[in-house]
Design an enzyme around this catalytic site. Structure first.
Site, PDB file in Angstrom:
ATOM      1  N   GLY A 175     -48.179  53.313 -25.268  1.00 13.39           N
ATOM      2  CA  GLY A 175     -47.560  53.488 -24.703  1.00 13.39           C
ATOM      3  C   GLY A 175     -47.365  54.602 -24.200  1.00 13.39           C
ATOM      4  O   GLY A 175     -47.395  55.811 -24.302  1.00 13.39           O
ATOM      5  N   SER A 176     -46.143  55.217 -23.430  1.00 13.63           N
ATOM      6  CA  SER A 176     -46.005  56.446 -22.246  1.00 13.63           C
ATOM      7  C   SER A 176     -44.704  56.475 -21.741  1.00 13.63           C
ATOM      8  O   SER A 176     -44.335  55.428 -21.606  1.00 13.63           O
ATOM      9  CB  SER A 176     -47.238  56.840 -22.341  1.00 13.63           C
ATOM     10  OG  SER A 176     -47.665  55.962 -21.409  1.00 13.63           O
ATOM     11  N   ARG A 177     -44.633  57.047 -20.661  1.00  9.45           N
ATOM     12  CA  ARG A 177     -43.480  57.042 -19.272  1.00  9.45           C
ATOM     13  C   ARG A 177     -44.214  58.053 -18.387  1.00  9.45           C
ATOM     14  O   ARG A 177     -45.565  58.459 -18.237  1.00  9.45           O
ATOM     15  CB  ARG A 177     -41.950  58.101 -19.990  1.00  9.45           C
ATOM     16  CG  ARG A 177     -40.818  57.746 -19.046  1.00  9.45           C
ATOM     17  CD  ARG A 177     -39.938  58.621 -19.911  1.00  9.45           C
ATOM     18  NE  ARG A 177     -39.613  59.508 -19.296  1.00  9.45           N
ATOM     19  CZ  ARG A 177     -39.270  60.838 -19.481  1.00  9.45           C
ATOM     20  NH1 ARG A 177     -38.833  60.610 -20.890  1.00  9.45           N
ATOM     21  NH2 ARG A 177     -39.213  62.072 -19.276  1.00  9.45           N
TER      22      ARG A 177
END
Length: 210
Positions: A175-177
């Site tokens: 999970g990240s950007r």
């Protein structure tokens, strides 16, 4: 980032090397507990397979066109904003998205910087302050931003490397950007995406005029 990690032939999809290390503990646990406590062994085996699936690394086919910018990640466009005379486009990677990041534009890596920070959810407005790795290409920057659970950002390039548009430059776990701060000559009229759009790393064109 090797394309043929050990035991890759057993999977119907490619994964990054780091996946094998992360999946090793639950896989060993499954091997021990399956004969003794089958329900626990099944859960551990599913966890190992889930880790491998999360770290899948499919091939992509970047568009063959000049002056375009492609998405740096799979996911949903969560940020489109001006920062001084530049535009930032951010892509939120959900847990079901591929987490391999790709170069939005061809170029030479000038610097790779790690910045410690918080671990807010990657879709949160405060996530700009999260731990991140900045890959500086001079005319533009790619920022890989950790989410609340992500603690492992793995850049696959270093200063002096020359990459093509759509080439793999790293991956991040759980999970990240991924944000791209576009070159100064790309303005709002050149954008082809807006917040809420779904994009694919290395293939979806997010802007023109680069």
């Amino acid at each position: 980032m090797a394309r043929n990690p050990p035991l890759a032939r057993l999977l119907p999809f490619s994964v990054v090397d780091e996946a094998w290390r992360l999946a090793l503990v639950p896989a060993l646990g499954a091997a021990v507990t399956l004969p003794l406590v089958p329900p626990v062994g099944v859960v551990l085996l599913a966890l190992a397979l889930g880790i491998l699936w999360f770290h899948r690394d499919p091939d992509r086919s970047p568009p063959d066109a000049e002056g375009i910018v492609v998405a740096p990640a799979d996911g949903t466009v969560s940020v489109v904003r001006e920062e001084g005379n530049r535009i930032r486009v951010g892509v939120f990677m959900n847990v079901t998205d591929v987490h391999v990041n790709r170069a939005p534009i061809a170029g030479e890596v000038r610097e790779v910087r790690h910045r410690p920070g918080a671990n807010r959810p990657a879709f949160d407005k405060e996530s700009d302050r999260n731990e991140q790795v900045v890959i500086d290409f001079g005319e533009y920057e790619l920022l890989i931003i950790a989410g609340w659970f992500a603690r492992r950002i793995h850049p696959a390039v270093e200063p002096g490397d020359v990459v093509d548009r759509g080439e793999r430059v790293g991956h991040v776990s759980f999970g990240s950007r991924a944000d791209v701060v576009l070159p100064a000559d790309v303005d709002e009229a050149d954008l082809l995406v807006r917040e809420g759009d779904t994009v694919r790393a290395g293939e979806t064109i997010i802007a023109e005029g680069a």
